[in-house]
Design a protein around this motif. Structure first.
Motif, PDB file in Angstrom:
ATOM      1  N   ALA A 250       0.827  -1.207   0.000  1.00  0.00           N
ATOM      2  CA  ALA A 250       0.000   0.000   0.000  1.00  0.00           C
ATOM      3  C   ALA A 250       0.864   1.260   0.000  1.00  0.00           C
ATOM      4  CB  ALA A 250      -0.930  -0.006   1.211  1.00  0.00           C
ATOM      5  N   ALA A 251       1.904   1.276   0.823  1.00  0.00           N
ATOM      6  CA  ALA A 251       2.799   2.436   0.849  1.00  0.00           C
ATOM      7  C   ALA A 251       3.491   2.623  -0.498  1.00  0.00           C
ATOM      8  CB  ALA A 251       3.821   2.273   1.962  1.00  0.00           C
ATOM      9  N   SER A 252       3.896   1.541  -1.121  1.00  0.00           N
ATOM     10  CA  SER A 252       4.581   1.630  -2.416  1.00  0.00           C
ATOM     11  C   SER A 252       3.659   2.163  -3.501  1.00  0.00           C
ATOM     12  CB  SER A 252       5.111   0.245  -2.810  1.00  0.00           C
ATOM     13  OG  SER A 252       5.988  -0.258  -1.830  1.00  0.00           O
ATOM     14  N   LEU A 255       3.179   5.954  -2.918  1.00  0.00           N
ATOM     15  CA  LEU A 255       4.361   6.752  -3.232  1.00  0.00           C
ATOM     16  C   LEU A 255       4.654   6.764  -4.726  1.00  0.00           C
ATOM     17  CD1 LEU A 255       6.749   5.713  -0.308  1.00  0.00           C
ATOM     18  CD2 LEU A 255       5.595   7.913  -0.605  1.00  0.00           C
ATOM     19  N   GLU A 256       4.418   5.652  -5.395  1.00  0.00           N
ATOM     20  CA  GLU A 256       4.802   5.545  -6.810  1.00  0.00           C
ATOM     21  C   GLU A 256       3.726   6.073  -7.750  1.00  0.00           C
ATOM     22  OE1 GLU A 256       7.449   4.962  -9.710  1.00  0.00           O
ATOM     23  OE2 GLU A 256       7.827   4.594  -7.570  1.00  0.00           O
ATOM     24  N   GLU A 257       2.459   5.912  -7.382  1.00  0.00           N
ATOM     25  CA  GLU A 257       1.385   6.218  -8.328  1.00  0.00           C
ATOM     26  C   GLU A 257       0.559   7.455  -7.965  1.00  0.00           C
ATOM     27  OE1 GLU A 257       1.089   4.616 -11.079  1.00  0.00           O
ATOM     28  OE2 GLU A 257       2.483   2.968 -10.674  1.00  0.00           O
ATOM     29  N   PHE A 258       0.422   7.773  -6.695  1.00  0.00           N
ATOM     30  CA  PHE A 258      -0.511   8.820  -6.301  1.00  0.00           C
ATOM     31  C   PHE A 258       0.132  10.012  -5.605  1.00  0.00           C
ATOM     32  CE2 PHE A 258      -2.965   4.873  -6.432  1.00  0.00           C
ATOM     33  CZ  PHE A 258      -4.031   5.248  -7.240  1.00  0.00           C
ATOM     34  N   ALA A 259       1.245   9.816  -4.908  1.00  0.00           N
ATOM     35  CA  ALA A 259       1.825  10.890  -4.098  1.00  0.00           C
ATOM     36  C   ALA A 259       2.383  12.005  -4.980  1.00  0.00           C
ATOM     37  CB  ALA A 259       2.930  10.329  -3.198  1.00  0.00           C
ATOM     38  N   THR A 265       7.460  14.000   0.223  1.00  0.00           N
ATOM     39  CA  THR A 265       7.649  12.670  -0.373  1.00  0.00           C
ATOM     40  C   THR A 265       9.126  12.364  -0.601  1.00  0.00           C
ATOM     41  OG1 THR A 265       7.294  13.658  -2.563  1.00  0.00           O
ATOM     42  CG2 THR A 265       5.390  12.653  -1.480  1.00  0.00           C
ATOM     43  N   ASP A 266       9.900  13.382  -0.958  1.00  0.00           N
ATOM     44  CA  ASP A 266      11.347  13.168  -1.092  1.00  0.00           C
ATOM     45  C   ASP A 266      11.955  12.770   0.252  1.00  0.00           C
ATOM     46  OD1 ASP A 266      11.183  13.801  -3.739  1.00  0.00           O
ATOM     47  OD2 ASP A 266      11.827  15.890  -3.482  1.00  0.00           O
ATOM     48  N   GLY A 338      -6.796   5.969 -21.364  1.00  0.00           N
ATOM     49  CA  GLY A 338      -7.352   6.363 -22.652  1.00  0.00           C
ATOM     50  C   GLY A 338      -8.695   5.730 -22.955  1.00  0.00           C
ATOM     51  N   ILE A 339      -8.969   4.572 -22.392  1.00  0.00           N
ATOM     52  CA  ILE A 339     -10.264   3.917 -22.647  1.00  0.00           C
ATOM     53  C   ILE A 339     -11.269   4.222 -21.538  1.00  0.00           C
ATOM     54  CG2 ILE A 339      -9.230   2.051 -23.973  1.00  0.00           C
ATOM     55  CD1 ILE A 339      -9.459   0.272 -21.521  1.00  0.00           C
ATOM     56  N   GLY A 340     -10.932   5.194 -20.676  1.00  0.00           N
ATOM     57  CA  GLY A 340     -11.905   5.665 -19.698  1.00  0.00           C
ATOM     58  C   GLY A 340     -11.729   5.149 -18.291  1.00  0.00           C
ATOM     59  N   ALA A 341     -10.680   4.389 -18.018  1.00  0.00           N
ATOM     60  CA  ALA A 341     -10.472   3.889 -16.655  1.00  0.00           C
ATOM     61  C   ALA A 341     -10.002   5.020 -15.756  1.00  0.00           C
ATOM     62  CB  ALA A 341      -9.440   2.760 -16.659  1.00  0.00           C
ATOM     63  N   SER A 342     -10.371   4.936 -14.488  1.00  0.00           N
ATOM     64  CA  SER A 342      -9.891   5.925 -13.527  1.00  0.00           C
ATOM     65  C   SER A 342      -8.450   5.604 -13.137  1.00  0.00           C
ATOM     66  CB  SER A 342     -10.778   5.911 -12.283  1.00  0.00           C
ATOM     67  OG  SER A 342     -10.663   4.665 -11.603  1.00  0.00           O
ATOM     68  N   LYS A 343      -7.842   6.526 -12.413  1.00  0.00           N
ATOM     69  CA  LYS A 343      -6.468   6.293 -11.956  1.00  0.00           C
ATOM     70  C   LYS A 343      -6.387   5.058 -11.063  1.00  0.00           C
ATOM     71  CE  LYS A 343      -2.138   7.489 -11.168  1.00  0.00           C
ATOM     72  NZ  LYS A 343      -1.101   7.454 -12.210  1.00  0.00           N
ATOM     73  N   MET A 344      -7.368   4.920 -10.193  1.00  0.00           N
ATOM     74  CA  MET A 344      -7.396   3.749  -9.307  1.00  0.00           C
ATOM     75  C   MET A 344      -7.560   2.459 -10.106  1.00  0.00           C
ATOM     76  SD  MET A 344      -7.405   3.006  -5.975  1.00  0.00           S
ATOM     77  CE  MET A 344      -8.079   4.409  -5.096  1.00  0.00           C
TER      78      MET A 344
END
Length: 453
Positions: A250-252, A255-259, A265-266, A338-344
């Motif tokens: 969850a932390a990864s 940090l990698e996708e949403f932070a 964060t640095d 591109g096909i409409g999916a959310s970030k999650m």
């Protein structure tokens, strides 16, 4: 006027002569350097393999004898006059007979074996047989009688443990020169051991109790086993897996996708990298202060050991998980968005499944590293000879005092009896089997879930 027109006559570079298939001196020098570099690499690998072979040979050579134990096969008359004086087979009265009441029965049984086989020895008294058998032999017979009181009054064949000195003599660990300074056994007992071995009364057998048994006191090295500490390590690994995997993943992902990329964060990323390099003993001190002294959790419990190892394993899992997420091409994310999916949805439906092999591999390698740690466990009190029985249930397995395999091996290695040194090597073999199994599982899972794009 061009540059070529101002070159003085005779100063132009001489054209190179030769063929493309013929190497000049410069090319030969470069090829020779590359060849030397390859040789250096091969030599380094060969040296590493040699040291690995030497290490494995030393471990197997010194530890294989721990999986064998010397036993005395004898028929013991369970005298009712000693074990059930009232004769009513009342289990409470039978339990009142201590091991001191069983020891003479075993001594008489061994002496009868010597007499029946016509073995000549100056040891003619029953009490002289005490040095041949383990101090735990009487307890072994007592437990069997308590479980089955109907045996009282019968002559029953038992396979009892021999003493550590007799076991060491048959394994070459104890010599006749060393027993001259030993108060526990002498040369006459060794002569009798040789005679009983030829008669088939004393023999070395596979020692299953070394794998399934519990630790013992320093005077009963022949009784010590790894079973309870193996279970302690298992409960610790369950705690580590149950906490470090969801928290680390969850932390990864965050940090990698949403932070957002900012100073906070640095700072977090720098601290995670630094925590991965912190010595394990620091985590042990932290666990002692936070979980035992502040939170008042039970000392020496696998739960506390698992919490400490979770703190130590989390940075490793976070770093490996972030590397796996980073290895997924950005085009996968862009196509999902591109096909409409959310970030999650793009992360959990597309990126995470593709990163799963690396995440599982990093998690299992982190667990394997935690399985072999000793220093943090010693600081929270998970040492040998604190648990003589298996836990009563799952809650007891997590909360009752116990040891772990690396801590058990450390305790055995520092004890004075050479029999424990042998068992320490045997424990290393068992620990290596667990580590190799976990790494094999990591390879299989990686191959199973690996996807190509």
């Amino acid at each position: 006027m061009t540059d070529a027109s101002i070159i003085p006559p005779g100063s132009a570079p001489e054209p190179r002569h030769g063929s493309l298939t013929t190497a000049d001196a410069r090319t030969k020098k470069r090829n020779a350097a590359e060849k030397r570099f390859r040789m250096y690499g091969i030599a380094a690998i060969a040296v590493g393999l040699i040291f690995l072979v030497v290490l494995l040979t030393a471990i197997i050579t010194n530890g294989k004898s721990a999986f064998q134990q010397t036993f005395i096969m004898t028929e013991v008359f369970l005298d009712p006059a000693k074990l059930d004086k009232k004769g009513d087979r009342n289990i409470e009265d039978i339990k009142k007979v201590s091991t001191f009441g069983y020891t003479p029965l075993l001594q008489n049984a061994i002496l009868a074996e010597v007499t029946d086989r016509g073995i000549e020895t100056p040891l003619t008294k029953a009490k002289d047989m005490k040095a041949l058998m383990s101090a735990s032999a009487a307890a072994q017979v007592r437990d069997m009688v308590i479980d089955n009181p109907a045996l009282i009054g019968l002559t029953v064949e038992f396979r009892i443990l021999a003493s550590s000195r007799v076991d060491g003599y048959l394994k070459g660990r104890v010599s006749r020169e060393s027993v001259a300074r030993d108060k526990s056994i002498d040369a006459e007992h060794l002569d009798l051991t040789d005679a009983l071995r030829e008669a088939g009364v004393i023999a070395k057998k596979f020692n299953l109790s070394f794998i399934t048994g519990a630790d013992a006191s320093e005077s009963r090295a022949e009784q010590a086993g790894m079973g309870v500490s193996i279970l302690g390590s298992l409960f610790m690994m369950l705690v580590v897996l149950g906490l470090s995997l969801p928290i680390g993943v969850a932390a990864s992902i965050y940090l990698e996708e949403f932070a957002p990329q900012n100073r906070w964060t640095d700072l977090i990323e720098v601290n995670i990298s630094n925590l991965a390099a912190v010595p394990s003993i620091v985590f042990g001190i932290l666990g002692l202060a936070v979980f035992i002294q502040f939170a008042h959790l039970p000392q020496s419990a696998p739960l506390v050991g698992g919490l400490v190892l979770t703190l130590m394993t989390l940075p490793t899992i976070i770093i490996s998980t972030r590397a796996s997420l980073k290895s997924v091409p950005p085009s996968i994310r862009d196509a999902a968005l591109g096909i409409g999916a959310s970030k999650m949805q793009s992360v959990f439906h597309h990126v995470l499944p593709l990163a799963a092999p690396g995440i599982l591999t990093g998690t299992i390698i982190g667990l394997a590293q935690a399985l072999g740690e000793t220093a943090p466990l010693l600081l929270i009190g998970m040492v040998g000879y604190i648990a003589s029985n298996y836990p009563d249930g799952i809650a007891s397995g997590f909360l009752d005092p116990n040891s772990a395999m690396p801590a058990q091996i450390y305790e055995w290695a520092k004890r004075a009896d050479p029999a424990y040194y042998e068992r320490a090597w045997g424990g290393i073999i068992i620990l290596l089997v667990f580590l190799l199994t976990m790494n094999l599982i990591a390879i299989i899972l990686r191959r199973r879930f690996e996807r190509r794009w």
